[in-house]
Design an enzyme around this catalytic site. Structure first.
Site, short mmCIF file in Angstrom:
data_model
loop_
_atom_site.label_atom_id
_atom_site.label_comp_id
_atom_site.label_asym_id
_atom_site.label_seq_id
_atom_site.Cartn_x
_atom_site.Cartn_y
_atom_site.Cartn_z
N ARG A 1 -10.75 -4.40 0.46
CA ARG A 1 -9.89 -4.09 -0.68
C ARG A 1 -8.63 -4.96 -0.73
O ARG A 1 -7.91 -4.96 -1.72
CB ARG A 1 -9.55 -2.60 -0.74
N ASP B 1 0.33 -0.04 -1.89
CA ASP B 1 -0.31 0.97 -1.04
C ASP B 1 0.62 1.56 -0.04
O ASP B 1 1.54 0.92 0.43
CB ASP B 1 -1.42 0.34 -0.19
#
Ligand code: ADE
Length: 253
Positions: free
Chosen positions: A159, A174
């Site tokens: 990712r 994130d």
């Protein structure tokens, strides 16, 4: 990016790799995961991959022969690996260095990585000493094998690859990426069972929203993972805000 996975349980991998974001990444040619069954590299009638430990004691140990043969048949003879190693051979083991977002970022810079999933009590020490170039643990607990840890590693690294996440800002915000836990998220409806979405998020004032998110991330990290604040990149404004949190929590004692 290409992963070469070596395992005794290849059937574990497809359902996860064929779902959602990893499936899309593979279809778009951004990610390739090849799963190799170590048992295919045995030559005896019973396809033996483990044996009892020399010196006695319980448990079984993965034999070096099939593992060396599997890895070398895919990567070529290990003696030809150049330093620093062209393709890291990572053993998933509770004895490894602990996997973090930083380690995921480091690994995402490789074009190709081999993952060796241990089973049983462990692997013959000659695998560790002469084949493996790195050892990684997903946390201080012991699982029955390295397959779930390998999937965790693949997921976290994949990712981070350009274009894998649909959102162009990708993984930047994130939890852990910026060294802080993430701010809270809300979606419709604006009121659910009497619980309202914070007004600021409906205000349309982007500067105010950014400030609120930063402060929420700082407050959460301060509350749940104060250890992370020691390594986070903090502005003088952040530090002032944290000082405020500290004096508030001190006055509640
Ligand atoms: N194999 C068994 N337990 C493990 C762990 N915590 N991390 C990586 N591999 C493992």
């Amino acid at each position: 990016m290409q992963f070469e996975v070596f395992t005794l349980l290849p059937e574990i991998f497809p359902s996860y790799l064929e779902s959602s974001i990893l499936q899309r990444a593979r279809q778009r040619g951004l990610l390739d995961v090849r799963v190799h069954n170590i048992r295919d590299y045995t030559h005896d009638k019973h396809h033996t991959t483990d044996d009892t430990p020399y010196g006695g004691g319980g448990g079984m140990v993965m034999k070096p022969g099939p593992v060396f043969e599997a890895v070398e048949s895919v990567l070529g003879p290990i003696s030809l690996q150049t330093q620093p190693v062209a393709v890291p051979v990572i053993l998933l083991t509770p004895q490894g260095r602990v996997f973090t977002q930083r380690v995921a970022e480091e690994l995402s810079r490789h074009e190709r990585i081999a993952l060796l999933c241990g089973r049983y009590e462990g692997v013959d020490e000659r695998i560790r000493a002469h084949l493996v170039t790195d050892e990684i643990s997903v946390g201080d607990y012991v699982l029955t094998g390295g397959e779930l840890p390998a999937l965790i590693l693949i997921d976290a690294v994949a990712r981070l690859l350009p274009e894998v996440l649909g959102d162009p800002t990708g993984a930047e915000d994130d939890s852990h990426a910026m060294g802080l836990l993430e701010y809270p998220h809300y979606t419709r409806p604006p009121e659910f069972r009497g619980w309202k979405v914070p007004d600021v998020l409906l205000s349309g004032d982007h500067a105010k929203i950014e400030k609120w998110r930063r402060e929420e991330a700082l407050a959460r990290t301060f509350q749940k993972r104060p250890d992370m604040l020691e390594h986070a990149e903090l502005s003088s404004e952040d530090l002032k805000f944290i000082e405020g949190l500290k004096s508030k929590s001190d006055s509640h004692r």
